[in-house]
Scaffold this motif. Structure first.
Motif, PDB file in Angstrom:
ATOM      1  N   GLY A  84      22.057  28.772  16.392  1.00 51.16           N
ATOM      2  CA  GLY A  84      22.982  28.988  15.279  1.00 51.16           C
ATOM      3  C   GLY A  84      23.086  27.758  14.410  1.00 51.16           C
ATOM      4  N   ALA A  85      23.170  26.586  15.051  1.00 53.06           N
ATOM      5  CA  ALA A  85      23.226  25.324  14.306  1.00 53.06           C
ATOM      6  C   ALA A  85      21.909  25.054  13.583  1.00 53.06           C
ATOM      7  N   CYS A  86      20.796  25.287  14.292  1.00 53.97           N
ATOM      8  CA  CYS A  86      19.471  25.021  13.700  1.00 53.97           C
ATOM      9  C   CYS A  86      19.215  25.899  12.487  1.00 53.97           C
ATOM     10  N   VAL A  87      19.487  27.191  12.619  1.00 58.16           N
ATOM     11  CA  VAL A  87      19.227  28.105  11.501  1.00 58.16           C
ATOM     12  C   VAL A  87      20.156  27.797  10.337  1.00 58.16           C
ATOM     13  N   SER A  88      21.383  27.375  10.643  1.00 58.01           N
ATOM     14  CA  SER A  88      22.295  26.996   9.558  1.00 58.01           C
ATOM     15  C   SER A  88      21.738  25.798   8.793  1.00 58.01           C
ATOM     16  N   VAL A  89      21.138  24.838   9.516  1.00 58.46           N
ATOM     17  CA  VAL A  89      20.500  23.689   8.848  1.00 58.46           C
ATOM     18  C   VAL A  89      19.295  24.150   8.049  1.00 58.46           C
ATOM     19  N   GLN A  90      18.444  24.970   8.663  1.00 59.13           N
ATOM     20  CA  GLN A  90      17.253  25.463   7.971  1.00 59.13           C
ATOM     21  C   GLN A  90      17.606  26.110   6.638  1.00 59.13           C
ATOM     22  N   PHE A  91      18.525  27.062   6.692  1.00 61.78           N
ATOM     23  CA  PHE A  91      18.853  27.837   5.497  1.00 61.78           C
ATOM     24  C   PHE A  91      19.642  27.019   4.481  1.00 61.78           C
ATOM     25  N   SER A  92      20.569  26.195   4.962  1.00 63.00           N
ATOM     26  CA  SER A  92      21.384  25.427   4.013  1.00 63.00           C
ATOM     27  C   SER A  92      20.540  24.373   3.298  1.00 63.00           C
ATOM     28  N   VAL A  93      19.648  23.686   4.014  1.00 60.39           N
ATOM     29  CA  VAL A  93      18.781  22.692   3.361  1.00 60.39           C
ATOM     30  C   VAL A  93      17.804  23.389   2.422  1.00 60.39           C
ATOM     31  N   ASN A  94      17.271  24.530   2.853  1.00 63.63           N
ATOM     32  CA  ASN A  94      16.357  25.286   1.986  1.00 63.63           C
ATOM     33  C   ASN A  94      17.059  25.717   0.699  1.00 63.63           C
ATOM     34  N   ASN A 126      15.516  19.904  10.223  1.00 64.99           N
ATOM     35  CA  ASN A 126      15.934  20.678  11.388  1.00 64.99           C
ATOM     36  C   ASN A 126      15.265  20.211  12.677  1.00 64.99           C
ATOM     37  N   GLY A 127      14.066  19.636  12.574  1.00 66.40           N
ATOM     38  CA  GLY A 127      13.317  19.234  13.762  1.00 66.40           C
ATOM     39  C   GLY A 127      14.071  18.270  14.660  1.00 66.40           C
ATOM     40  N   PHE A 128      14.857  17.373  14.064  1.00 67.19           N
ATOM     41  CA  PHE A 128      15.605  16.391  14.854  1.00 67.19           C
ATOM     42  C   PHE A 128      16.740  17.049  15.654  1.00 67.19           C
ATOM     43  N   LEU A 129      17.220  18.172  15.167  1.00 67.69           N
ATOM     44  CA  LEU A 129      18.239  18.935  15.887  1.00 67.69           C
ATOM     45  C   LEU A 129      17.590  19.899  16.873  1.00 67.69           C
ATOM     46  N   ALA A 130      16.509  20.550  16.440  1.00 67.52           N
ATOM     47  CA  ALA A 130      15.855  21.570  17.258  1.00 67.52           C
ATOM     48  C   ALA A 130      15.210  21.000  18.512  1.00 67.52           C
ATOM     49  N   SER A 131      14.650  19.806  18.417  1.00 65.24           N
ATOM     50  CA  SER A 131      13.894  19.252  19.540  1.00 65.24           C
ATOM     51  C   SER A 131      14.720  19.129  20.828  1.00 65.24           C
ATOM     52  N   PRO A 132      15.872  18.445  20.831  1.00 67.01           N
ATOM     53  CA  PRO A 132      16.647  18.365  22.082  1.00 67.01           C
ATOM     54  C   PRO A 132      17.229  19.701  22.514  1.00 67.01           C
ATOM     55  N   ILE A 133      17.625  20.541  21.542  1.00 62.23           N
ATOM     56  CA  ILE A 133      18.191  21.852  21.882  1.00 62.23           C
ATOM     57  C   ILE A 133      17.141  22.712  22.578  1.00 62.23           C
ATOM     58  N   GLU A 134      15.937  22.739  22.043  1.00 62.80           N
ATOM     59  CA  GLU A 134      14.872  23.531  22.649  1.00 62.80           C
ATOM     60  C   GLU A 134      14.450  22.952  23.992  1.00 62.80           C
ATOM     61  N   HIS A 135      14.484  21.630  24.114  1.00 61.95           N
ATOM     62  CA  HIS A 135      14.133  20.992  25.384  1.00 61.95           C
ATOM     63  C   HIS A 135      15.072  21.474  26.495  1.00 61.95           C
ATOM     64  N   ILE A 168      15.302  12.956  26.243  1.00 60.18           N
ATOM     65  CA  ILE A 168      15.924  14.071  25.519  1.00 60.18           C
ATOM     66  C   ILE A 168      15.027  14.535  24.370  1.00 60.18           C
ATOM     67  N   TYR A 169      14.408  13.571  23.689  1.00 59.07           N
ATOM     68  CA  TYR A 169      13.591  13.897  22.517  1.00 59.07           C
ATOM     69  C   TYR A 169      12.107  14.037  22.839  1.00 59.07           C
ATOM     70  N   LYS A 170      11.780  14.297  24.089  1.00 60.55           N
ATOM     71  CA  LYS A 170      10.380  14.533  24.438  1.00 60.55           C
ATOM     72  C   LYS A 170       9.893  15.773  23.696  1.00 60.55           C
ATOM     73  N   GLY A 171       8.749  15.665  23.038  1.00 60.31           N
ATOM     74  CA  GLY A 171       8.238  16.783  22.247  1.00 60.31           C
ATOM     75  C   GLY A 171       8.673  16.752  20.799  1.00 60.31           C
ATOM     76  N   LEU A 172       9.287  15.630  20.368  1.00 58.21           N
ATOM     77  CA  LEU A 172       9.785  15.555  18.988  1.00 58.21           C
ATOM     78  C   LEU A 172       8.669  15.656  17.956  1.00 58.21           C
ATOM     79  N   GLU A 179       7.963  22.544  12.707  1.00 61.48           N
ATOM     80  CA  GLU A 179       9.053  22.945  11.829  1.00 61.48           C
ATOM     81  C   GLU A 179       8.699  22.747  10.353  1.00 61.48           C
ATOM     82  N   SER A 180       8.071  21.631  10.024  1.00 64.89           N
ATOM     83  CA  SER A 180       7.747  21.342   8.621  1.00 64.89           C
ATOM     84  C   SER A 180       6.735  22.337   8.070  1.00 64.89           C
TER      85      SER A 180
END
Length: 298
Positions: A84-94, A126-135, A168-172, A179-180
């Motif tokens: 929810g947070a990630c998609v909100s960032v994706q759409f709001s920045v877009n 969004n990648g900086f938020l998505a990476s730890p959440i997905e991990h 935490i940020y493994k896979g960043l 994401e880009s």
């Protein structure tokens, strides 16, 4: 006397940003509720040791056998809040970048490259938020009956205790690349479909496009996203399911070499079928809920 041309003023409408964030959050929640079972199957296929499963159907059978239907929603709290947070960032920045371009172009319609740029910037942010959440989500999704983690917070603590934020940020790096490029394709595809629909139907405006077409366009955008970046997602998942204390991989390059050695090119597409099956309903729901929420707010 030379006359200086005034630069177009870029309006930063805080109220609009809040609306974008809220609508994006609603879209993200819809995406999780619709797509989580598919995502669970995908992650298990991507990350399990060679020979664990005989395909997507086998994963489904094993999950039902070991955990029941609820097994498809293991770790759902993390994506429900996180996605929810990630998609909100994706759409709001877009949306923010679309307004930026609109001001710079004095209201002229953006082209596909500019739509791609908007999505790519949104994806990178969004990648900086998505990476730890997905991990954290992936660790919870792939743990066996003998639980290593007792929920998202416990998972975060145990990962952090290994090597701090580095763990935490493994896979960043693959996350940022995915994401880009992926969101650039994603949003450009969606806007191209919207523009084509408006051009072929006289007097049609965006706000009047029916919900079923928004779902259709969102689903097609989801296909374009995953077809474009799926191998990168496999690399990311391998990194994020690696042993915490005795890591097999030290970089994306080591993952690529290992996948290629074991399975060749097909190794980069493990779990592709459930991902594609998920793409249409999950992304269709995301875009439809976002657009319909924006209509209600505006």
């Amino acid at each position: 006397m030379a006359v200086e041309l005034e630069e177009p003023e870029f309006t930063n409408d805080n109220a609009q940003v809040i609306k974008d964030l809220f609508a994006g959050t609603m879209g993200g929640i819809a995406q999780v509720l619709v797509g989580q079972p598919f995502d669970c199957v995908k992650v298990n296929l991507q990350s399990a040791p060679e020979g664990t499963y005989n395909g997507a159907i086998d994963v489904v059978k094993q999950i039902i056998k070991n955990d029941g239907i609820s097994g498809f929603y293991k770790g759902t709290l993390t994506p429900l809040v996180g996605v929810g947070a990630c998609v909100s960032v994706q759409f709001s920045v877009n949306e923010f970048m679309k307004r930026y371009y609109n001001d710079k172009l004095h209201g002229k319609e953006l082209n596909l490259i500019q739509f791609f740029n908007c999505g790519a910037i949104a994806g990178f942010a969004n990648g900086f938020l998505a990476s730890p959440i997905e991990h954290i989500r992936i660790r919870l999704q792939t743990q066996s009956k003998i639980k290593q983690f007792n929920g998202p917070l416990d998972c975060f603590k145990k990962i952090y205790n290994v090597n701090g934020l580095t763990s935490i940020y493994k896979g960043l790096v693959p996350t940022l690349i995915r994401e880009s490029i992926g969101l650039g394709i994603y949003f450009a595809t969606y806007e191209a479909l919207i523009m084509n629909e408006i051009k072929k139907t006289p007097k049609l405006i965006r706000e009047n496009i029916p919900a079923w077409k928004l779902c259709l366009f969102g689903g097609l955008s989801g296909y374009s996203l995953w077809i474009g970046i799926y191998p990168i997602d496999v690399i990311k998942s391998k990194l994020q399911t690696d042993s915490l204390k005795n890591s097999k991989y030290n970089s994306s390059i080591s993952v690529i070499k290992d996948i290629w050695k074991l399975n060749g090119i097909k190794g980069f597409y493990k779990g592709f079928i459930p991902t594609i099956l998920r793409a249409a309903p999950a992304n269709g729901a995301t875009f439809a809920v976002f657009e319909l929420t924006m209509r209600l707010l505006n």
